[in-house]
Design a protein around this motif. Structure first.
Motif, mmCIF file in Angstrom:
data_model
loop_
_atom_site.group_PDB
_atom_site.id
_atom_site.type_symbol
_atom_site.label_atom_id
_atom_site.label_comp_id
_atom_site.label_asym_id
_atom_site.label_seq_id
_atom_site.Cartn_x
_atom_site.Cartn_y
_atom_site.Cartn_z
ATOM 1 N N MET A 278 0.807 -1.216 0.000
ATOM 2 C CA MET A 278 0.000 0.000 0.000
ATOM 3 C C MET A 278 0.842 1.268 0.000
ATOM 4 O O MET A 278 0.337 2.344 -0.324
ATOM 5 N N SER B 266 3.755 1.094 -10.529
ATOM 6 C CA SER B 266 2.411 1.128 -11.109
ATOM 7 C C SER B 266 1.756 -0.252 -11.152
ATOM 8 O O SER B 266 0.543 -0.343 -11.365
ATOM 9 N N PRO C 58 -1.615 -2.551 -7.380
ATOM 10 C CA PRO C 58 -2.923 -1.892 -7.529
ATOM 11 C C PRO C 58 -3.380 -1.133 -6.300
ATOM 12 O O PRO C 58 -4.197 -0.223 -6.421
ATOM 13 N N ALA C 59 -2.895 -1.487 -5.111
ATOM 14 C CA ALA C 59 -3.358 -0.841 -3.880
ATOM 15 C C ALA C 59 -2.426 0.265 -3.397
ATOM 16 O O ALA C 59 -2.662 0.847 -2.338
ATOM 17 N N ASN D 172 -1.107 3.516 -2.429
ATOM 18 C CA ASN D 172 -1.706 4.849 -2.275
ATOM 19 C C ASN D 172 -0.791 5.847 -1.581
ATOM 20 O O ASN D 172 -1.198 6.983 -1.343
ATOM 21 N N LYS E 189 -2.487 5.115 -10.131
ATOM 22 C CA LYS E 189 -3.907 5.439 -10.171
ATOM 23 C C LYS E 189 -4.514 5.647 -8.789
ATOM 24 O O LYS E 189 -5.480 6.397 -8.643
ATOM 25 N N GLU E 190 -3.996 4.979 -7.769
ATOM 26 C CA GLU E 190 -4.597 5.047 -6.441
ATOM 27 C C GLU E 190 -3.816 5.937 -5.473
ATOM 28 O O GLU E 190 -4.098 5.926 -4.270
ATOM 29 N N ARG F 137 -2.781 8.609 -3.071
ATOM 30 C CA ARG F 137 -3.477 9.630 -2.293
ATOM 31 C C ARG F 137 -2.539 10.383 -1.364
ATOM 32 O O ARG F 137 -2.901 11.433 -0.850
ATOM 33 N N GLN G 282 -5.722 11.262 -9.738
ATOM 34 C CA GLN G 282 -6.650 11.484 -8.641
ATOM 35 C C GLN G 282 -6.112 12.575 -7.720
ATOM 36 O O GLN G 282 -4.900 12.689 -7.529
#
Length: 560
Positions: A290, A312, A315-316, A318, A351-352, A354, A376
């Protein structure tokens, strides 16, 4: 902290290890959790081991965010837990399948002798390797027993066959010849039909292979992970801390197959090369990671651009943190512009993402190139010591990230009259979402802070505010406090020591480094400052607001 009756009873039960055999036989599975918490709180490693070895549930979570005043588990208790988990693998009373240790590590050398991130990582890797070796030894012994059993059965069959052959050899010779002839003829026919069917089947498979080869190629890594996971008895989730000393241990543990599989939630690496980081990323299970924290590694802009495509595939993912990684765009190197474009493109594939933390990277004027490519909006943005330019702050105040920020750190970026409009616009955009703000060491004087106070007062979701190492007088500090007590959500304020608290000789506009090193005149002013601040709190009825000037022990996470 008020303890419940269950917690008090659990502490009493685990305090005497000699009574473990009696209560372990009858304790309900629902009480294993409170008992284990009590064993950790009371530093009872033997009780921790007894409970972990018989854990009756599928998942065991130890760690996570600690409450205020709560210390990390004792080192001996953590070691006892790991040993007991390995011993409990063949125990039928143990139902454990997932051991979650994320957030378990404490600060090295902290109170209570906690196990730090590096020590925990080494211990986990050692546990994985030892469990694999023990499984191989057990498998070898079982294979030896099976071989001996098979040999004994074969010898018994041979003896029976010899007796039967001596009794009816003559009567069966003619029958065997006819039967063998029929078998040969039938097998020839079946073999020919099977060959024809096999050729047809092979042609059909080859015809379809062109349409599915791409999908198979894309999911090859996932299929391999599933095949390996089928033999795993226990998945161990943890935050890993890897440096040059622990690199080889971690590599061996991640490439070792056995009953334990190590998964990483947050990866922290220090002082290792780009090639080593790339190798490490290639060994980690993709679905678990993560966040990654890279510190004190000489990446350079080109090295980071080389790493981002590898990130990349998680997928998780962030969270990305880069601290002191030798990214200095002000240096005149050929190819820097192209590397920066590649860096921007690489960030665009996360993509994820944050959370983005950039410390001392020194990329003035390039914030638009970095952040505009993110698909995002960010929720956490930390940029201390980044040498931000007025253009950077102007872009940030108008970007798609401004209205979604929960946490913003602009420490040690110099603010003045030219950047103040951008900061006020940024705070206005983030007023409904911003919970943690740090403007420490930004050169805020009484005048600048006075212009900024209305914008700060509009951040009604703010929980913590850090303004340490700013050259404020006692009058400016009092104005700040009268404003922040009107923010109902604020729970913690890190305020600067006023200029009057320092010994004589300080420059008129001191830097944050000078404020940090200059000695305080604690006898003459510090007590007076504390008394004045506490009086404002008392008059406003804000007993829930913590005031501190202790920069080293300040922790904004304690208010969550």
């Amino acid at each position: 902290m008020v303890l419940s009756l269950v917690s008090l009873s659990a502490r009493e039960v685990v305090s005497d290890h000699s009574s473990c055999p009696s209560w372990l036989r009858c304790v309900p599975r629902e009480l294993y959790g409170p008992l284990l918490e009590a064993a950790f709180a009371g530093s009872r490693p033997l009780a921790v081991g007894e409970l972990a070895q018989r854990w009756p549930q599928r998942v065991l979570r130890v760690g996570g965010r600690r409450k205020r005043g709560q210390t990390a588990p004792n080192r001996l208790c953590v070691q006892a837990l790991l040993l007991a988990v390995v011993r409990g693998l063949p125990d039928p009373r143990c139902a454990l399948e997932v051991l979650d240790l994320c957030g378990l590590q404490g600060d090295e050398g902290g109170t209570g002798d906690p196990m730090g991130g590096w020590s925990l990582t080494v211990a986990l890797c050692t546990m994985v390797v030892q469990a694999s070796a023990a499984a191989q030894r057990a498998q070898k012994k079982e294979g030896e027993r099976e071989r001996k059993r098979f040999s004994a059965l074969e010898r018994e069959k041979d003896l029976k066959r010899e007796r039967g052959q001596r009794i009816g050899a003559k009567e069966t010779n003619s029958d065997e010849e006819s039967i063998n002839k029929e078998m040969i003829e039938s097998s020839a026919v079946v073999g020919e039909e099977g060959l024809i069917k096999g050729v047809r089947r092979r042609m059909e498979i080859e015809k379809k292979s062109g349409t599915v080869s791409t999908a198979l190629r894309g999911s090859k890594r996932e299929l391999e992970e599933k095949e390996v996971d089928s033999d795993v008895l226990l998945h161990v989730r943890a935050d890993l801390f890897v440096n040059a000393r622990s690199w080889e241990r971690v590599r061996v543990a991640l490439t070792t197959s056995g009953p334990l599989k190590l998964q990483c939630r947050y990866l922290r690496v220090e002082e290792i090369s780009v090639s080593s980081i790339k190798t490490l990323l290639g060994l980690l299970p993709r679905r678990a990671l993560m966040g990654i924290d890279i510190r004190y590694s000489s990446l350079g802009v080109a090295g980071l651009a080389e790493l981002l495509p590898l990130l990349s595939v998680f997928p998780a993912l962030n969270s990305l943190r880069l601290h002191y990684c030798n990214l200095d765009f002000r240096r005149d190197h050929l190819g820097q512009e192209e590397a920066l474009r590649e860096l921007s493109q690489g960030l665009g594939h996360l993509k994820e993402l944050r959370r983005l933390s950039l410390t001392a990277l020194r990329l003035p004027g390039q914030l638009r190139v970095l952040l505009s490519s993110l698909p995002q909006p960010l929720e956490v943005l930390e940029m201390p010591y980044l040498s931000l330019s007025p253009a950077d702050l102007a872009y940030l105040s108008c970007s798609h990230h401004a209205s979604t920020l929960h946490q913003l750190d602009l420490s040690e970026n110099r603010l003045d009259e030219t950047t103040l409009p951008s900061i006020r616009r940024l705070l206005s955009q983030a007023s409904s979402s911003l919970q943690h703000l740090s403007l420490s060491g930004c050169g805020l004087t009484d005048g600048l802070l006075g212009l900024l106070l209305p914008s700060l007062g509009g951040c009604l979701a703010l929980k913590s505010l850090a303004l340490a190492l700013n050259p404020l007088s006692i009058a400016g500090l009092m104005d700040l406090l009268r404003m922040v007590v009107r923010i109902p959500s604020l729970r913690q304020l890190l305020y600067p020591n006023p200029l009057e608290d320092y010994q004589p000789g300080l420059p008129d506009l001191p830097s944050s480094a000078q404020l940090l090193d200059w000695p305080l005149d604690e006898i003459s002013h510090a007590n007076i400052t504390g008394f004045q601040l506490n009086r404002v709190l008392t008059d406003s009825g804000r007993s829930d607001l913590l005031l501190t000037c202790d920069l080293l022990n300040y922790d904004k996470d304690l208010v969550d």
